[in-house]
Enzyme design. Structure first.
Site, short mmCIF file in Angstrom:
data_model
loop_
_atom_site.label_atom_id
_atom_site.label_comp_id
_atom_site.label_asym_id
_atom_site.label_seq_id
_atom_site.Cartn_x
_atom_site.Cartn_y
_atom_site.Cartn_z
N ASP A 327 54.17 36.45 46.60
CA ASP A 327 52.83 37.45 46.65
C ASP A 327 52.21 36.76 45.85
O ASP A 327 52.34 37.68 44.68
CB ASP A 327 52.55 38.10 47.14
CG ASP A 327 53.45 39.54 46.14
OD1 ASP A 327 54.38 38.78 46.91
OD2 ASP A 327 53.14 40.66 46.89
N GLU A 533 58.23 39.11 33.79
CA GLU A 533 59.27 39.04 35.36
C GLU A 533 58.91 37.60 35.24
O GLU A 533 59.55 37.36 36.39
CB GLU A 533 57.77 39.66 35.75
CG GLU A 533 56.36 39.49 36.15
CD GLU A 533 54.98 39.98 37.03
OE1 GLU A 533 55.99 40.34 37.90
OE2 GLU A 533 54.42 39.78 36.51
#
Ligand SMILES: *[C@@H]1O[C@H](CO)[C@@H](O)[C@H](O)[C@H]1NC(C)=O
Ligand SMILES: *[C@@H]1O[C@H](CO)[C@@H](O)[C@H](O)[C@H]1NC(C)=O
Ligand SMILES: *[C@@H]1O[C@H](CO)[C@@H](O)[C@H](O)[C@H]1NC(C)=O
Length: 579
Positions: A327, A533
């Site tokens: 996403d 991340e």
């Protein structure tokens, strides 16, 4: 009964005083209220506030009961509908605990500063020192759910979990599903077997309650999952520990999870050109509203759409993209510069079906381990069907890649789609090579039917392999699952596959991608003091950007992949560690 009465009262108070927009009314009164707080926060801070994160507000634990909190909220002063920021902040302080405070720090029971046998192949002192720092981050990402959540669940969007929790970090304050696989890979390199098992049993408890593992352990994630990797987590732990009790304890939950992924909402029937019918799965959330954790963003985006049904369809597709773990990405978008064209449920994803195939193989292996031969045999058959479906519908021999498949309503008759070669998505994504991962786990399943050399050459020519890692796609769309971002899980699956290939060249390629990935993470850590991340694969030491929130640090899966790769490839004394 008391609970029912309080929900009715809450609903009454909410609807009367706030004249709640229909799209915001989830059937969860706490969530509905927190979404109101979220949009009030945005109004109070003003649309240009740079540090507004919608997720913060749906993570706030209540200090007191919901009706009392709602009436306090309703009596706040408002100037043309906007609560002055100082009043708003005072209200937050008075009525809510801090986001994340319902998870408490808990040092993992099996953490050792330098575990015996830790990364034995890492000889370089500087690299070893850094690996120990990465290993030590497990302590700061380790939590347990506070007792308050157990005693008063109605004051928390956090879901209760029985065991030690490892969170990704930063705004991701709770457990996530597919992140946990790479967290576990790292925990195993760190010899933290008990913590790894606790992570698994937390996820199993979610299956027991909800029928599937949730995207994350929050009430607002209940109606979607994430890439199904629980069986892979169990397999890794079993390979290291030989723990048959673990396998026995988890198998019923895996069977339940399998039925979730082949249920009506996920499974699609497609007839191939020879007239054979196949079944494959897609992502599909049961959610037709703004995602609570990003509701203000989803509502803003939906302004572009005119009818309520178009908006609901958009919310559904966006939640389904969240279920995919990617996403967001041009992979799910009909128009890569327009997020409202996201059409996740019209796509059969190659990685999802690879994961379900592995789930089926793992179930068969586990059933055999505990002596349940009939289940074992059944799942061999089930996995064979999926393998044939992948081969027939998703494999593209001209590209030497597996590709996603676009479902076109016009090709469907009585619920069965007819396969159309033009509906294969021939664009290049890292997911097109995720089936290579099977080389590391069920090599025969791949080598029997595919030409390994063709696929590896295709990967080398694809443009995905950059100087500092594998790019997610080739399109720079500003979405975070696109170029130039590289994500740890994608690096790891493809590297692990290549490292198990027959050709020496492929194995060398695996090692060189791993080395560059580790170097860029090391450089970013030296520069920023944190693990990120995602990374920008074009530039050493640069973390990735794009998407709907600020880049996050911590970071569970990146740490896990660094440790797993160092364990696999080691780091000789004389190898440079800088780019
Ligand atoms: C979540 O799914 C359940 C079961 O399909 C459904 O009843 C419920 O309305 C869904 N929740 C939302 C907010 O869509
Ligand atoms: C894609 O979306 C952009 C931005 O909304 C728009 O300008 C463009 O015309 C769209 N392209 C097509 C082919 O519809
Ligand atoms: C299951 O199969 C194994 C060999 O694969 C055999 O030794 C065992 O007896 C079988 N168990 C049962 C209950 O049939």
């Amino acid at each position: 009964m008391a609970l029912l009465r309080s929900s009715l009262l809450t609903f009454f108070v909410l609807s009367v005083f706030l004249s709640l927009p229909v799209s915001m009314a989830t059937d969860d009164p706490l969530l509905s209220f927190l979404q109101c707080v979220q949009s009030a926060a945005l109004r109070s801070m003003g649309p240009t506030a740079t540090d507004f994160d919608p997720k913060l507000y749906v993570d706030l634990p209540l200090k007191t009961d919901l009706p009392a909190t709602i009436s306090a909220f309703n009596s706040l002063p408002r100037q043309s509908g906007t609560i002055p920021i100082s009043d708003f902040n005072y209200f937050l302080k008075q009525f809510f605990d801090e986001a994340g405070s319902d998870l408490v720090y808990a040092k993992p029971v099996d953490f050792e500063p330098e575990p015996e046998g830790f990364l034995v192949k890492v000889e370089n002192e500087v690299m070893r020192g850094w690996a120990l720092e990465v290993h030590a981050i497990w302590k700061s990402l380790s939590r347990r759910v506070s007792d308050a959540v157990k005693t008063r669940p109605e004051r928390h969007t956090l879901l209760y979990l029985p065991g030690t929790v490892i969170v990704p970090g930063s705004r991701f304050r709770e457990v996530y599903y597919w992140d946990s696989y790479w967290v576990i890979r790292g925990l195993l390199a760190s010899k933290m077997y008990d913590t790894a098992k606790a992570v698994v049993f937390n996820l199993v408890s979610l299956i027991e309650t909800h029928g599937h593992v949730l995207n994350g352990a929050r009430t607002y994630y209940t109606n979607r999952s994430q890439p199904p990797l629980l069986s892979s987590m169990v397999m890794e732990i079993y390979m290291r520990t030989g723990d048959v009790e673990l396998v026995k304890g988890v198998l019923p939950a895996l069977l339940k999870e399998h039925s979730f992924w082949v249920s009506d909402i996920h499974q699609v029937t497609i007839q191939d050109q020879e007239g054979r019918k196949h079944c494959l799965s897609r992502y599909q959330a049961r959610w037709y509203q703004p995602r609570p954790e990003s509701a203000t963003i989803d509502e803003e985006l939906s302004l572009k759409l005119s009818t309520p049904s178009e908006k609901d369809a958009f919310y559904h597709e966006i939640a389904s993209a969240a279920e995919s773990g990617w996403d967001f990405s041009s992979r799910w978008m009909r128009n890569s510069s327009d997020l409202t064209t996201t059409a996740t449920t019209s796509i059969i994803p190659v990685d999802l079906n690879t994961f379900i195939f592995k789930l089926e193989q793992d179930i068969s292996t586990f059933a055999k381990i505990i002596g349940d031969n009939s289940t074992s045999q059944k799942f061999i058959e089930v996995s064979k069907s999926r393998k044939a479906a992948i081969r027939s519908l998703l494999w593209n021999p001209n590209l030497g890649q597996w590709v996603d498949y676009w479902l076109d309503k016009h090709d469907a008759y009585q619920g069965v789609y007819s396969w159309n070669p033009d509906s294969q998505n021939s664009k290049t994504f890292a997911s097109n090579f995720v089936p290579l991962w099977l080389l590391a786990h069920y090599p025969d399943q791949l080598t029997e039917e595919y030409d390994e050399e063709l696929i590896i050459n295709s990967l080398k020519k694809s443009g995905l392999i950059r100087e500092y890692g594998i790019a997610t796609s080739l399109s720079d769309t500003g979405q975070q699952w696109d170029f130039p971002n590289g994500w740890a899980p994608l690096q790891h699956m493809i590297i692990e596959g290549l490292a198990s290939a027959h050709s020496k060249e492929a194995r060398q390629l695996a090692e060189s991608i791993a080395i560059n990935w580790i170097k860029t993470n090391f450089a970013a850590y030296k520069k920023t003091g944190a693990i990120h991340e995602k990374c920008n694969v074009e530039s050493c030491g640069e973390f990735g950007g794009g998407g709907e929130y600020k880049p996050q640090t911590g970071f569970g899966w990146t740490n896990g992949v660094i440790l797993a790769l160092l364990e696999e490839f080691g780091w000789p004394r004389d190898r440079n560690i800088t780019c």
